[in-house]
Structures are given as C-alpha cells and as structure tokens.
Scaffold this active site. Sequence first.
Site, PDB file in Angstrom:
ATOM      1  N   SER A 145       0.912  -1.293   0.000  1.00 55.77           N
ATOM      2  CA  SER A 145       0.070  -0.100  -0.139  1.00 55.77           C
ATOM      3  C   SER A 145       0.883   1.154   0.009  1.00 55.77           C
ATOM      4  O   SER A 145       2.014   1.092   0.257  1.00 55.77           O
ATOM      5  CB  SER A 145      -0.942   0.042   1.229  1.00 55.77           C
ATOM      6  OG  SER A 145      -1.465   1.179   1.581  1.00 55.77           O
ATOM      7  N   TYR A 158      -1.957  -1.047  10.799  1.00 52.19           N
ATOM      8  CA  TYR A 158      -1.983  -1.371   9.107  1.00 52.19           C
ATOM      9  C   TYR A 158      -0.674  -0.740   8.461  1.00 52.19           C
ATOM     10  O   TYR A 158      -0.179  -1.429   7.813  1.00 52.19           O
ATOM     11  CB  TYR A 158      -3.315  -0.189   8.551  1.00 52.19           C
ATOM     12  CG  TYR A 158      -3.595  -0.664   7.100  1.00 52.19           C
ATOM     13  CD1 TYR A 158      -3.983  -1.924   6.661  1.00 52.19           C
ATOM     14  CD2 TYR A 158      -2.963   0.167   6.155  1.00 52.19           C
ATOM     15  CE1 TYR A 158      -4.287  -2.107   5.428  1.00 52.19           C
ATOM     16  CE2 TYR A 158      -3.238  -0.046   4.654  1.00 52.19           C
ATOM     17  CZ  TYR A 158      -3.941  -1.228   4.411  1.00 52.19           C
ATOM     18  OH  TYR A 158      -4.039  -1.538   3.124  1.00 52.19           O
TER      19      TYR A 158
END
Length: 275
Positions: A145, A158
């Site tokens: 990401s 995350y």
Amino acid sequence: MNVKSLCGKVGVVTGAASGIGRATAIEMASRGADIAICDLDRAGLQETAATIEAMGRHVYTHDVDVSEYDFVQSFADAVFGTLGRVDILVNNAGIGVGGALLDVPLEEFRHVVEINLMGVVHGCYAFLPRMRDAGNPAHVVNIASMAGFWAMPGMTSYHASKFGVVGLSSSLADELARYQIGVTAICPGIINTAIVRSSRMFGPNASKENIKRGVEAFERRGYTPERVARNIMKAVQRNRVIAPVSPEAWIGYYVQRIAPWIPRLLGRKVTKRAQ
Ligand SMILES: NC(=O)c1ccc[n+]([C@@H]2O[C@H](COP(=O)([O-])OP(=O)(O)OC[C@H]3O[C@@H](n4cnc5c(N)ncnc54)[C@H](O)[C@@H]3O)[C@@H](O)[C@H]2O)c1
C-alpha cells in the site's frame, strides 16, 4: 517476466473474492493464464471463478485463511497438483484497521499483522520453493500500500503490516534475482473497493459518520481495481521492486524520498486537528 501473453502460464491470487484480487485474477486470465484463487469468502470466490471460466480458462478455487500456514500450504499443494506450475504469485489478501495504537486492542493489532504481513510470508513459504526449483522465469507480487512507505497517525497497525510487506519484498527481490524470479511490492493509493466498508475502526474517529465520509471519499476518488490490475501487470513487465499505483501514491512516494519531513509535518497537523 514478459506478461504480454500469459498463455500456458499459471497465476495464483489470494483474496480473489473481491476488489484488487478479483480484478488481477481476471486480468491474468484475459492474457491467457490459467488461474488458482483462494479467499475466505466462498460466494465471492465462485463469482470470480465463473467470470474466469466464461473466458475459457481453467480455474481452481480453494477456501483459505491466509493467516493460517497449514491452509496456505495445502492450497499450494493442490495448485501444483492440479495445474502443475506457478508463474505469478499474487499475495493480495488483506484487511483494513483504523485507530491509534492505544485505541486498537492488542488482539486486533495481531490480527492485521497475521493477515496482511504473515499472509504474504505464508504465500512465499508455501509456493516459492517449487517456483524456484522449476527454473522458469516467475514473479511474486505482494500487495502492500501507499501506507507501506507513507505513515500517518491513526493507522498504526495497518502501517506496521504494510511497511513490513515493502521491506520483505525489497529484500526478497535481491535474494531471488539469481533464480529469474522478480518480486514487486504494489503500493496503491485510494482504490474504490469493499475494504473501506469492511475496515474495523477504533477510537474517537470510529463514529458511523466518519466511516460514511470515508466510504464516500473512496467512491468519489473512483480509482478502480481493474486499473490497479493493469498497473500490476506493467510493474511485473518492468520488474519494478516498489510500484506505487495511482497519482497520489506516486506523489507520496517521491515526496517522502525527497522531503521526508513533509509526511511528519502533515501527520502532526492531522493529530492536532483531531484533538
Ligand atoms: N482499496 C484500497 O484503497 C487499497 C489501497 C492500498 C492497498 N490495498 C490492499 O489491497 C489488497 C486487496 O484489498 P482490496 O482493496 O481489494 O479489498 P477487498 O476487501 O475488496 O478484498 C480483500 C479480499 O481479501 C479477502 N481476505 C481478507 N482476509 C483474508 C484472509 N485471512 N484469508 C483469505 N482472504 C482474506 C477478503 O475476503 C476479500 O475478498 C489488501 O492487501 C489491501 O490492504 C487496498
């Protein structure tokens, strides 16, 4: 690896019942590959499989929780048993978790790392030895990401999982180069998939209103998983080690390299505004 035509090749995708995983499986099938897919969501997996079958490709499906190594290992055994080879492995399955470190229960932190990071590790351990021993050019795609190189407050767990995926991929790329196996960490920005609706949120920003605003922002952004899938193929073709996807991810990538104080400054501002 040349991915212009994937006829005679086999692509594997984890988390292929939805979003980027589904789009990538379909993109590889459209280039002629046979496909093996897994997910926790059996209904979504069958929908992806039906689309691939309608394209005239072989598809193998398996229920797998990527956080459990035994599941991933038996998926790999079944894929090599039925399709005979693996040319592109896409470790994609992932979840979103939002909240500052002390607002996220320890078990939730563990859970996101077990899926987003250990899921990638499990895919590599289960598939790579036989991919290497086959001696064919191959590629491992790990879906990280933009949150794997640009850290903001309120997404600690995350970020930890995705920075891990970028670091693992960078190191693995050098380890596997001599076997003609490329490795790419794909770093998408804001992509309109189900993840924003299914993400677990903790702390003061976890109100229904905030979550609704987040969902609307992703929808307005409108960057589709199909565009990500096409960019994944481009990154494999070019053998990029870290591949930002979407304009915001590219801007973030260069900004944090050239002026790493900018993300820090923005992060502090976001925290101040939230207080
Ligand atoms: N959508 C975005 O904005 C965005 C941005 C950057 C990175 N990513 C990453 O892209 C990947 C795909 O996400 P998406 O946006 O397509 O979301 P998505 O929710 O549409 O798809 C994720 C898929 O992973 C599956 N999954 C979740 N946990 C699993 C597990 N333990 N075992 C097997 N399958 C599991 C889900 O069932 C789902 O089908 C994730 O790794 C995510 O972190 C997404």
